[in-house]
Structure formats: C-alpha cells, structure tokens
Design a protein around this motif. Structure first.
Motif: not given
Length: 276
Positions: A227-237, A239-246
């Motif tokens: 159910x994630x939208x764009x912001x939640x999707x990018x923010x979660x990834x 945090x997982x990758x410690x990179x702001x590319x998402x």
C-alpha cells in the motif's frame, strides 16, 4: 542648425526608459550567470552523485516503484479527488442556500478544513475516528481512509471554487431555464452546474496536482508494503540502503505526473482567457 554649446558646459546624455530596462536586464542575467558558475565551482558533485545518483540502486527500484508506489499514489489521488469533488459540490450549494443553517454549516466547514494542516486531518482520520466510533471500520480500509482524508481537505477548497463558478454563470441562464418550466433544483442540476464546472476546470485541475503531492501523507496512517505510495516507498528504501537515490527517483516520478498536469492547467487557463 545645431544649437551652439556654451564654453565650459558639459553635455550629458540620459538613457531612455527602454535602454535603462535593457541595462537592468543585462545586470540580472550577469548576476544569474555568476551564481550558476559559483555553484558549479563550489559544489561537491562527486559526493552528490554518490548520495543521490547511484544508477545500480536506481535500477533496483523498478518495476515496483511504478507498479506499486506510483499506482497507489494515483489511486489515492483519484479517490480523494472524486470524494472531494462530490462533497465540495454539496458544500458549495449549501453555501449558496437561502437556508441560514446550511450557510453556517458550510462556512464553518470551509474555514475549518482550509485552516487546518492536511497532516492533522490525516491524524484525525486515523486516530480520532476509530476512537469516536469504536467498532466502525471505514469502507476500503487504508484506501478509504486516504480518500476520506484527502477528500475532506480538497472539498473545502473545491467548494469555494465551485461556488465562484456557479456565481460566474450569467443570471439569465437561470431565468431562461425557469421560463421553460424548470424548477430551481432542476435548473441548477441541468443548466447552471454543468456550466460552472466547465468554468472551474483549470483550478480544479490545479487542485488535483496539489492532492497528488498531499497523498504522501498516507504514511501517517500506517500502510503495508503493497500500500506504499511514492514518498513512503522511497523513504523506506533510502533507510535500507543508507542512500538517497530512492528519494530522488521518487521525486522524478512525482514530476512525471505533475509537470504534464501543470501544462494542462496552463493550456486550460489560456483557453479560458481567450474565451473571455
């Protein structure tokens, strides 16, 4: 014959208004170019690329960022817009009603929901509604909550927009409809409201753009991975990758929708200006 110049007199030439404007524009262009050069020379582009433009990481986001995140964002926006449009139309008619209590309720609703941040409305929908009505579930689950939250906020703005559109329809249209035997209600539904909606299409489209961005507030309702939208999707990834590319890729997906919509708004406004 040229006018003689007295000895010791200095001839001064003044710039015309157009020349002064061109000089001032040249100064502004020069300042702008200098600022770009300064940013280009001082920014650490390598560090920025490492943090925001990892191509291999960006590739890992697809196709889920489109098939899940962007799809959910569009669904949230569309449902909130439709709910807000229907509720906004009702509130606008109440605002124009000859019955005083209807006008009071509509005025309070408009001022309340235009004055509160959308974030507080989402928290209210997610927390206060279940507490106020225990055991009651909003139809549609998270999708229903998002539609309700976005719709409540959008309706307050749409109501004023639609009210202005209704008042912009010439009074002769109502008089002509009544002369043909239409009741006031039927004339509003069949004649006035369709014309008003055509008038307010540009601002309503602009409201759609704003709702598309406000859909990012869904993260405060608690959503599952699907159910994630764009912001939640990018923010979660991120945090997982410690990179702001998402986050950057998610932002580009927003632009993929908002830029064409903004272009449509400008075209509609230009067409409306030509019509008037």
């Amino acid at each position: 014959m040229d006018r003689p110049v007295a000895p010791g007199h200095v001839v001064t030439s003044r710039l015309t208004r157009r020349q002064r404007r061109r000089v001032w524009q040249g100064v502004q262009y020069a300042v702008f170019a200098a600022a770009l050069v300064l940013i280009g020379l001082t920014a650490d582009w390598g560090r920025l690329q490492n943090q925001f433009a990892q191509q291999d990481l960006a590739a890992r986001l697809f196709p889920d960022i489109i098939t899940v995140a962007l799809k959910n964002t569009v669904v949230y926006t569309a449902s909130g817009f439709l709910f807000g449009l229907v509720l906004g139309l009702v509130v606008a008619l109440m605002r124009l009603s000859s019955v005083a209590p209807y006008r009071w309720v509509a005025s309070v609703y408009i001022e309340l929901f235009r004055g509160l941040p959308a974030l507080l409305i989402f928290i209210f929908v997610g927390v206060a509604v279940p507490l106020a009505f225990p055991g009651t579930e909003i139809p549609g689950g998270t999708y229903g909550k998002v539609a309700l939250g976005l719709g409540l906020v959008a309706a307050a703005y749409m109501a004023e927009t639609i009210r202005a559109g209704i008042q912009a329809v010439p009074k002769g249209q109502m008089e002509a409809a009544r002369s043909l035997g239409f009741s006031h209600g039927r004339a509003m539904v069949s004649v006035i409201i369709p014309q008003a909606l055509r008038i307010v299409i540009p601002p309503l489209t602009n409201e759609l753009v704003l709702l598309f961005k406000d859909s990012s507030l869904v993260l405060f309702l608690g959503v599952t991975l699907e159910q994630r939208e764009l912001t939640k999707f990018g923010r979660d990834l991120a945090s997982e990758t410690a990179n702001s590319t998402p986050i950057l890729v998610a932002g580009l997906c927003y632009l993929l929708v908002t830029v064409p919509l903004s272009f449509v708004v400008r075209r509609l406004e230009a067409r409306a200006d030509k019509a008037t």
